[in-house]
Design a protein around this motif. Structure first.
Motif, PDB file in Angstrom:
ATOM      1  N   TYR A 150      69.958 -34.291  93.205  1.00  0.00           N
ATOM      2  CA  TYR A 150      70.193 -35.885  93.336  1.00  0.00           C
ATOM      3  C   TYR A 150      71.638 -35.975  93.590  1.00  0.00           C
ATOM      4  O   TYR A 150      72.362 -35.725  92.959  1.00  0.00           O
ATOM      5  CB  TYR A 150      69.724 -36.729  92.251  1.00  0.00           C
ATOM      6  CG  TYR A 150      70.048 -38.425  92.270  1.00  0.00           C
ATOM      7  CD1 TYR A 150      70.087 -38.961  93.519  1.00  0.00           C
ATOM      8  CD2 TYR A 150      70.596 -38.905  91.316  1.00  0.00           C
ATOM      9  CE1 TYR A 150      70.298 -40.422  93.678  1.00  0.00           C
ATOM     10  CE2 TYR A 150      71.029 -40.278  91.458  1.00  0.00           C
ATOM     11  CZ  TYR A 150      70.967 -41.199  92.620  1.00  0.00           C
ATOM     12  OH  TYR A 150      71.180 -42.350  92.656  1.00  0.00           O
ATOM     13  N   ASN A 151      71.923 -36.860  94.630  1.00  0.00           N
ATOM     14  CA  ASN A 151      73.213 -36.907  95.054  1.00  0.00           C
ATOM     15  C   ASN A 151      73.622 -38.686  95.020  1.00  0.00           C
ATOM     16  O   ASN A 151      73.369 -39.408  95.841  1.00  0.00           O
ATOM     17  CB  ASN A 151      73.591 -36.522  96.531  1.00  0.00           C
ATOM     18  CG  ASN A 151      75.027 -36.831  96.884  1.00  0.00           C
ATOM     19  OD1 ASN A 151      75.959 -37.314  96.049  1.00  0.00           O
ATOM     20  ND2 ASN A 151      75.633 -36.611  98.108  1.00  0.00           N
ATOM     21  N   GLU A 152      74.117 -38.931  93.862  1.00  0.00           N
ATOM     22  CA  GLU A 152      74.272 -40.520  93.620  1.00  0.00           C
ATOM     23  C   GLU A 152      75.322 -40.883  94.634  1.00  0.00           C
ATOM     24  O   GLU A 152      75.367 -42.293  94.616  1.00  0.00           O
ATOM     25  CB  GLU A 152      74.671 -40.857  92.216  1.00  0.00           C
ATOM     26  CG  GLU A 152      76.118 -40.181  91.860  1.00  0.00           C
ATOM     27  CD  GLU A 152      76.688 -40.575  90.420  1.00  0.00           C
ATOM     28  OE1 GLU A 152      77.569 -40.157  89.803  1.00  0.00           O
ATOM     29  OE2 GLU A 152      75.719 -41.059  89.679  1.00  0.00           O
ATOM     30  N   LYS A 153      76.098 -40.196  95.149  1.00  0.00           N
ATOM     31  CA  LYS A 153      77.086 -40.610  96.213  1.00  0.00           C
ATOM     32  C   LYS A 153      76.550 -41.041  97.600  1.00  0.00           C
ATOM     33  O   LYS A 153      77.233 -41.408  98.667  1.00  0.00           O
ATOM     34  CB  LYS A 153      78.286 -39.862  96.239  1.00  0.00           C
ATOM     35  CG  LYS A 153      79.010 -39.762  94.821  1.00  0.00           C
ATOM     36  CD  LYS A 153      80.193 -38.733  94.858  1.00  0.00           C
ATOM     37  CE  LYS A 153      80.916 -38.717  93.591  1.00  0.00           C
ATOM     38  NZ  LYS A 153      82.042 -37.907  93.964  1.00  0.00           N
ATOM     39  N   TYR A 154      75.233 -41.025  97.697  1.00  0.00           N
ATOM     40  CA  TYR A 154      74.632 -40.961  99.267  1.00  0.00           C
ATOM     41  C   TYR A 154      74.711 -42.520  99.747  1.00  0.00           C
ATOM     42  O   TYR A 154      74.499 -42.735 100.871  1.00  0.00           O
ATOM     43  CB  TYR A 154      73.132 -40.313  99.244  1.00  0.00           C
ATOM     44  CG  TYR A 154      72.079 -41.374  98.366  1.00  0.00           C
ATOM     45  CD1 TYR A 154      71.305 -42.181  99.538  1.00  0.00           C
ATOM     46  CD2 TYR A 154      72.004 -41.827  97.462  1.00  0.00           C
ATOM     47  CE1 TYR A 154      70.294 -43.002  99.112  1.00  0.00           C
ATOM     48  CE2 TYR A 154      70.808 -42.535  97.042  1.00  0.00           C
ATOM     49  CZ  TYR A 154      70.146 -43.289  97.792  1.00  0.00           C
ATOM     50  OH  TYR A 154      69.172 -44.147  97.307  1.00  0.00           O
ATOM     51  N   LEU A 155      75.107 -43.533  98.921  1.00  0.00           N
ATOM     52  CA  LEU A 155      75.116 -44.833  99.255  1.00  0.00           C
ATOM     53  C   LEU A 155      76.495 -45.181  98.779  1.00  0.00           C
ATOM     54  O   LEU A 155      77.018 -44.860  97.701  1.00  0.00           O
ATOM     55  CB  LEU A 155      74.242 -45.720  98.633  1.00  0.00           C
ATOM     56  CG  LEU A 155      72.759 -45.721  99.097  1.00  0.00           C
ATOM     57  CD1 LEU A 155      71.868 -46.671  98.228  1.00  0.00           C
ATOM     58  CD2 LEU A 155      72.680 -45.736 100.498  1.00  0.00           C
ATOM     59  N   LYS A 156      77.321 -46.098  99.510  1.00  0.00           N
ATOM     60  CA  LYS A 156      78.577 -46.369  99.230  1.00  0.00           C
ATOM     61  C   LYS A 156      78.531 -47.308  98.079  1.00  0.00           C
ATOM     62  O   LYS A 156      79.584 -47.495  97.348  1.00  0.00           O
ATOM     63  CB  LYS A 156      79.299 -46.948 100.527  1.00  0.00           C
ATOM     64  CG  LYS A 156      79.633 -46.043 101.511  1.00  0.00           C
ATOM     65  CD  LYS A 156      80.290 -46.562 102.946  1.00  0.00           C
ATOM     66  CE  LYS A 156      80.729 -45.413 103.703  1.00  0.00           C
ATOM     67  NZ  LYS A 156      81.305 -46.165 104.970  1.00  0.00           N
ATOM     68  N   ASN A 157      77.466 -48.353  98.021  1.00  0.00           N
ATOM     69  CA  ASN A 157      77.569 -49.118  97.003  1.00  0.00           C
ATOM     70  C   ASN A 157      75.975 -49.012  96.225  1.00  0.00           C
ATOM     71  O   ASN A 157      75.341 -48.228  96.666  1.00  0.00           O
ATOM     72  CB  ASN A 157      77.856 -50.660  97.393  1.00  0.00           C
ATOM     73  CG  ASN A 157      76.977 -51.199  98.491  1.00  0.00           C
ATOM     74  OD1 ASN A 157      75.668 -51.104  98.120  1.00  0.00           O
ATOM     75  ND2 ASN A 157      77.530 -51.730  99.438  1.00  0.00           N
ATOM     76  N   LYS A 158      76.035 -49.746  95.122  1.00  0.00           N
ATOM     77  CA  LYS A 158      74.749 -49.427  94.437  1.00  0.00           C
ATOM     78  C   LYS A 158      73.459 -49.387  95.015  1.00  0.00           C
ATOM     79  O   LYS A 158      72.678 -48.531  95.112  1.00  0.00           O
ATOM     80  CB  LYS A 158      74.551 -50.573  93.385  1.00  0.00           C
ATOM     81  CG  LYS A 158      73.511 -50.158  92.316  1.00  0.00           C
ATOM     82  CD  LYS A 158      73.779 -49.330  91.467  1.00  0.00           C
ATOM     83  CE  LYS A 158      74.813 -49.536  90.518  1.00  0.00           C
ATOM     84  NZ  LYS A 158      75.024 -48.852  89.019  1.00  0.00           N
ATOM     85  N   LEU A 159      73.017 -50.578  96.035  1.00  0.00           N
ATOM     86  CA  LEU A 159      71.796 -50.631  96.540  1.00  0.00           C
ATOM     87  C   LEU A 159      71.942 -50.556  98.075  1.00  0.00           C
ATOM     88  O   LEU A 159      70.756 -50.633  98.814  1.00  0.00           O
ATOM     89  CB  LEU A 159      71.153 -51.933  95.986  1.00  0.00           C
ATOM     90  CG  LEU A 159      70.622 -51.918  94.633  1.00  0.00           C
ATOM     91  CD1 LEU A 159      69.728 -52.998  94.386  1.00  0.00           C
ATOM     92  CD2 LEU A 159      69.777 -50.376  94.422  1.00  0.00           C
ATOM     93  N   SER A 160      73.015 -50.672  98.627  1.00  0.00           N
ATOM     94  CA  SER A 160      73.259 -51.041 100.163  1.00  0.00           C
ATOM     95  C   SER A 160      72.502 -52.205 100.435  1.00  0.00           C
ATOM     96  O   SER A 160      72.163 -53.285 100.039  1.00  0.00           O
ATOM     97  CB  SER A 160      72.999 -49.525 100.917  1.00  0.00           C
ATOM     98  OG  SER A 160      73.251 -49.586 102.081  1.00  0.00           O
ATOM     99  N   ASN A 161      71.646 -51.903 101.746  1.00  0.00           N
ATOM    100  CA  ASN A 161      70.860 -53.027 102.098  1.00  0.00           C
ATOM    101  C   ASN A 161      69.603 -53.194 101.549  1.00  0.00           C
ATOM    102  O   ASN A 161      68.975 -54.373 101.614  1.00  0.00           O
ATOM    103  CB  ASN A 161      70.710 -52.834 103.771  1.00  0.00           C
ATOM    104  CG  ASN A 161      69.710 -51.647 103.883  1.00  0.00           C
ATOM    105  OD1 ASN A 161      69.673 -50.536 103.444  1.00  0.00           O
ATOM    106  ND2 ASN A 161      68.384 -51.958 104.602  1.00  0.00           N
TER     107      ASN A 161
END
Length: 484
Positions: free
Chosen positions: A116-127
């Motif tokens: 798991y790469n938790e940095k795949y989204l810039k913010n918590k949930l994105s859209n």
């Protein structure tokens, strides 16, 4: 030289959104006539998936850990492996799982095991976060006690929310991934491919889930307004074979096809109010873009610092006009009536790179054409006519105010009318809007004022807003509501 007042020396991140304070009016009307579905919620999958995440997290965690932030972390992690599984299974598609592109660009897709790469989204949930309000509107999740209005410590699933979650769980539980989903941070390629083949973004195989969502979107009293949009799109699908929509096609359909001052095509009488409502939304969009055409040219003529009168004179001197600036406004009203293609061409010429010397004239032509479309309409219901006043409460420009202003200037010169528009609808409107943004911690100034002189800080680009019916058609397609 003085640095000018502090309002002109902001260092906050620059925001381009609604720089004139008039774009949001169309959005407000659209949100009223098309609830739940918005311009960033095209996949009904996420209403079911997020509801399931709340259900799955709550039943597996310690009650003290039931917080919104913890659930959002859980949603983000589950979505990561769903998106990755979809990619590995070869099920990538436009408008697919959130974060797919970032995963694809930052992951070695040939590996046997994936962490798991938790940095795949810039913010918590994105859209994904935009789907949350729809989940509460459809009463799958509640945040307050309805009787006491007391805020819960954490959102609670309703019986209908639990039913939706279980229907989703019945399918995802068939995957090999499911067994270790709660704590797992690494999964094999084989298990993720299996997951990607079972859980599809279009909800294939989730028949009960789709049925529950369709019922709550289109058949409940609380969402009856959305049913009107549904019926409108079904009519277009069946009568005009409209199977896909983009913004341009929406503007043509909703503004020109059925208006008594457009093509005046026939339609079922029960669609009258929703058809007229969408016509006003598009009218607001065209009105906004017409003003933006003028604003763009004004800023292009402000590369050096100028007092307002010098700036405006330069705008006139550098413009091309086919109409007589000294003629009365009434002299051009009748000629400002355009077909869809003619209207769109005027806007395209103003937005593309090159000569923009006709922007002021063409912007005026566009907004006068809106006056022609909306003035003295006796075919509109009270509710639709009420949309003419939208904007007043937020310091914007209402359509009724615009109608009155055109009528006031009817016997005055076109140049005087343009100057009024430039000063009040553009310069002052922008300064007031940017000031409000600054009070909210954002920098929205496209220009700076120093010693009574203005100078441009940012150049402006013309852009149409989104139209929710594009996303609603996508939702209906995923839920198989366009079949049969």
């Amino acid at each position: 030289m003085s640095k000018g007042p502090i309002i002109n020396n902001v260092t906050k991140n620059f925001t381009t959104r609604d720089s004139l304070g008039i774009e949001g009016v169309a959005t407000s009307i659209a949100s009223e006539i098309c609830p739940i579905v918005n311009t960033v919620t095209p996949r009904p999958f996420y209403w079911a998936f997020i509801t399931w995440c709340y259900y799955d997290f709550y039943r597996n965690c310690n009650p003290k850990d039931r917080t919104n932030e913890n659930v959002k972390d859980y949603i983000k992690r589950q979505n990561y492996f769903l998106a990755l599984g979809s990619l590995l299974a070869g099920n990538q598609e436009v408008g697919g799982f959130t974060g797919t592109q970032n995963i694809l660009e930052n992951t070695d897709m040939e590996k046997i095991f994936f962490e798991y790469n938790e940095k795949y989204l810039k913010n918590k949930l994105s859209n994904m976060g935009y789907y949350l309000s729809g989940i509460t509107t459809m009463n799958f999740l509640v945040e307050k006690d309805k009787e006491t209005n007391e805020q819960y410590k954490y959102p609670k699933l309703t019986p209908e929310g639990k039913k939706l979650a279980i229907s989703f769980d019945n399918i995802i539980s068939k995957s090999k991934y499911y067994q270790n989903r709660v704590t797992g941070l690494e999964f094999s390629r084989e298990d993720l491919i299996d997951l990607g083949n079972i859980v599809r973004i279009n909800l294939d195989g989730f028949d009960e889930t789709k049925s529950i969502l369709s019922n709550h979107l289109f058949n409940m009293k609380s969402t009856s307004q959305l049913r009107e949009d549904y019926n409108y799109l079904k009519f277009l699908y069946e009568k005009y074979n409209i199977k896909n929509l983009d913004l341009s096609k929406c503007r043509e359909l909703f503004y020109d096809y059925f208006s008594i001052r457009g093509n005046n095509y026939k339609y079922p009488v029960e669609l009258k109010e929703i058809i007229n409502s969408w016509e006003i939304v598009i009218a607001r969009q065209y009105f906004t873009v017409g003003l933006e055409m003028i604003w763009k040219f004004m800023l292009e003529n402000l590369e050096t610092s100028k007092e307002e009168i010098k700036w405006f004179n330069d705008c006139f001197n550098n413009s091309k006009f086919k109409f007589d600036l000294n003629g009365n406004v009434s002299s051009i009203i009748d000629e400002c009536k355009y077909t869809f293609s003619d209207r769109e061409e005027l806007i395209y010429m103003a937005s593309k790179n090159g000569d923009h010397s006709s922007n002021i004239e063409n912007g005026i032509r566009i907004i006068i054409s809106i006056f022609n479309r909306i003035v003295n309409r006796d075919d509109l219901t009270y509710r639709v006519k009420n949309f003419y006043d939208y904007g007043i409460e937020r310091g914007s420009i209402s359509l009724n105010e615009f109608i009155r202003k055109v009528q006031e200037y009817n016997d005055k010169s076109i140049k005087d009318f343009i100057v009024y528009i430039m000063h009040n609808y553009l310069l002052i409107q922008h300064l007031n809007t940017a000031f409000e943004k600054m009070m909210d911690g954002r920098n929205g100034y496209y220009l700076e004022k120093i010693d009574e002189k203005y100078i441009v800080r940012e150049q402006f680009d013309i852009a149409f807003q989104g139209i929710r019916m594009v996303q609603l058609l996508s939702v209906m397609r995923d839920l198989r509501e366009l079949e049969g």
